[in-house]
Scaffold this active site. Structure first.
Site, PDB file in Angstrom:
ATOM      1  N   PRO A   2       8.547  35.245  -9.706  1.00 12.90           N
ATOM      2  CA  PRO A   2       8.875  33.856 -10.071  1.00 12.90           C
ATOM      3  C   PRO A   2       8.291  32.874  -9.061  1.00 12.90           C
ATOM      4  O   PRO A   2       8.341  33.106  -7.861  1.00 12.90           O
ATOM      5  CB  PRO A   2      10.413  33.840 -10.033  1.00 12.90           C
ATOM      6  CG  PRO A   2      10.819  35.267 -10.192  1.00 12.90           C
ATOM      7  CD  PRO A   2       9.757  36.069  -9.531  1.00 12.90           C
ATOM      8  N   GLU A   3       7.731  31.783  -9.556  1.00 18.79           N
ATOM      9  CA  GLU A   3       7.138  30.772  -8.695  1.00 18.79           C
ATOM     10  C   GLU A   3       7.924  29.476  -8.796  1.00 18.79           C
ATOM     11  O   GLU A   3       8.987  29.439  -9.430  1.00 18.79           O
ATOM     12  CB  GLU A   3       5.655  30.608  -9.063  1.00 18.79           C
ATOM     13  CG  GLU A   3       4.904  31.941  -8.999  1.00 18.79           C
ATOM     14  CD  GLU A   3       3.415  31.854  -9.294  1.00 18.79           C
ATOM     15  OE1 GLU A   3       2.846  30.748  -9.206  1.00 18.79           O
ATOM     16  OE2 GLU A   3       2.818  32.905  -9.599  1.00 18.79           O
ATOM     17  N   LYS A  54      10.156  27.626  -3.661  1.00 21.80           N
ATOM     18  CA  LYS A  54      10.538  28.967  -4.081  1.00 21.80           C
ATOM     19  C   LYS A  54      11.955  29.333  -3.649  1.00 21.80           C
ATOM     20  O   LYS A  54      12.251  30.498  -3.382  1.00 21.80           O
ATOM     21  CB  LYS A  54       9.548  30.000  -3.539  1.00 21.80           C
ATOM     22  CG  LYS A  54       8.224  30.042  -4.287  1.00 21.80           C
ATOM     23  CD  LYS A  54       7.445  31.293  -3.926  1.00 21.80           C
ATOM     24  CE  LYS A  54       6.171  31.407  -4.738  1.00 21.80           C
ATOM     25  NZ  LYS A  54       5.457  32.672  -4.475  1.00 21.80           N
ATOM     26  N   ASN A 178       0.916  33.640  -7.552  1.00 24.00           N
ATOM     27  CA  ASN A 178      -0.316  34.255  -8.049  1.00 24.00           C
ATOM     28  C   ASN A 178      -0.871  33.593  -9.303  1.00 24.00           C
ATOM     29  O   ASN A 178      -2.070  33.329  -9.405  1.00 24.00           O
ATOM     30  CB  ASN A 178      -0.068  35.743  -8.308  1.00 24.00           C
ATOM     31  CG  ASN A 178      -1.149  36.603  -7.696  1.00 24.00           C
ATOM     32  OD1 ASN A 178      -1.828  36.173  -6.767  1.00 24.00           O
ATOM     33  ND2 ASN A 178      -1.326  37.799  -8.207  1.00 24.00           N
TER      34      ASN A 178
END
Length: 354
Positions: A2-3, A54, A178
């Site tokens: 998760p970002e 985050k 990513n």
């Protein structure tokens, strides 16, 4: 993993399902979890959430009453980092997920439970916690501070690295992961393995377009006005209109036109696009990420290339990777996505070979 957008959507999810709900009793940790206990026990309290990059913070606030004038109960903040697979669920007690590792119980019958679910157990929480001081400003909701933090520190050794690796440095790009780095660099036609300082040193400290692009946090939970069909048409048009990437002989981020594009601005706006998908981008009750997958232009998209960066993380891109690409790293093409039912972080894995 998760970002930033998923963490913010998780906070919106908590605020939506917990609105008007009174919680009670101790916070319960699963037996298998190695994380610390949350020493909070209150007869009646409410839960609100906030996000920053985050991280997500749950605020457990006791409900004061006339019968408890001398009560010493105080608010406790619990800060969560989601790791590889963390997310929140709100269910009945009978439907508690298998991998629920921290649970908050409502004061009603039948009881409902807000739980932090983490299949891989890489996530963590910190009672009486605060935002980690070594993380930079949130690039979605603290844009001016984020921009200043990056451009005021370009002499730092972190910017000697390729831009794709610098984008994962949470001290400067708090919220980027990513898939976001791949999408941002692809849109700007920036080779991932060029020096970060080269890409950023020409940007102005003040973004002249900031007033036009800044999105207030209270507005991002509204539904997107465009229908799903129009979104898909728009995405296809963008792909058709995209220009070829840099030539293989280029040692810089690209030509003057590409350099004039503002990387930091896209670090702000691209995550907000995911947030504006609402439940379509993050919905722990329904593992349907078709809208998110349709939105992707580069990350795990057929026809794109990928290679490992110097940290072993997979970087997706198109064209020449750039002069700082790790040596002896073979590029591979994307294969068809395979859905993973127990993971809610948009990560797509390869099909197992027979």
């Amino acid at each position: 993993m998760p970002e930033g957008p998923e963490l913010h959507l998780a906070s919106l999810f908590v605020n939506r399902v917990c609105e008007g709900v009174v919680f009670t009793g101790p916070v319960r940790k699963s037996v298998v979890s190695k994380s610390c206990d949350v020493a909070f026990n209150c007869e009646a309290y409410r839960i609100r959430a906030a996000s920053r990059g985050k991280e997500v913070k749950l605020m457990l606030t006791p409900i004061k009453s006339d019968d408890k004038k001398g009560s010493t109960e105080r608010q406790m903040d619990v800060v969560f980092r989601f790791g590889m697979s963390g997310y929140f669920r709100f269910t009945s007690e009978d439907e508690l997920p298998k991998h629920a590792h921290l649970c908050f119980f409502s004061n009603e019958k039948p009881c409902r439970v807000l739980s932090f679910v983490d299949t891989r157990r890489f996530g963590s929480w910190e009672p009486n916690g605060n935002w980690q001081p070594d993380r930079g400003p949130c690039l979605m909701f603290e844009y001016k501070s984020f921009r200043q933090n990056v451009l005021s520190n370009l002499s730092n050794r972190a910017f000697d690295r390729p831009i794709c690796e610098a984008l994962l440095n949470q001290k400067y790009f708090n919220g980027i992961g990513n898939y976001l780095r791949a999408e941002i660099l692809f849109r700007l036609k920036i080779q991932p393995f060029v020096q970060a300082r080269t890409v950023l040193e020409g940007l102005e400290l003040e973004d002249q377009a900031a007033d036009d692009i800044t999105v207030k946090e209270e507005l991002v939970d509204k539904k997107v006005k465009l229908t799903h069909s129009l979104i898909k048409i728009w995405q296809k048009l963008r792909l058709l209109m995209s220009q070829p990437l840099f030539s293989k002989t280029s040692d810089r981020a690209g030509d003057n036109k590409a350099q004039s594009a503002d990387l930091l601005r896209l670090c702000h706006t691209v995550p907000l696009e995911v947030v504006n998908m609402g439940g379509k981008g993050y919905d722990p009750q329904k593992a349907d990420h078709s809208d998110f997958e349709a939105w992707l232009q580069c990350y795990y998209v057929a026809g794109m290339k990928s290679t490992r960066d110097h940290n072993g993380r997979t970087m997706w891109f198109s064209g020449d990777p750039g002069p700082m690409v790790p040596k002896e790293r073979k590029s591979r093409k994307a294969k068809k996505r395979a859905k993973k039912e127990d993971d809610h972080n948009h990560t797509v894995k390869k099909k197992e070979t027979k």
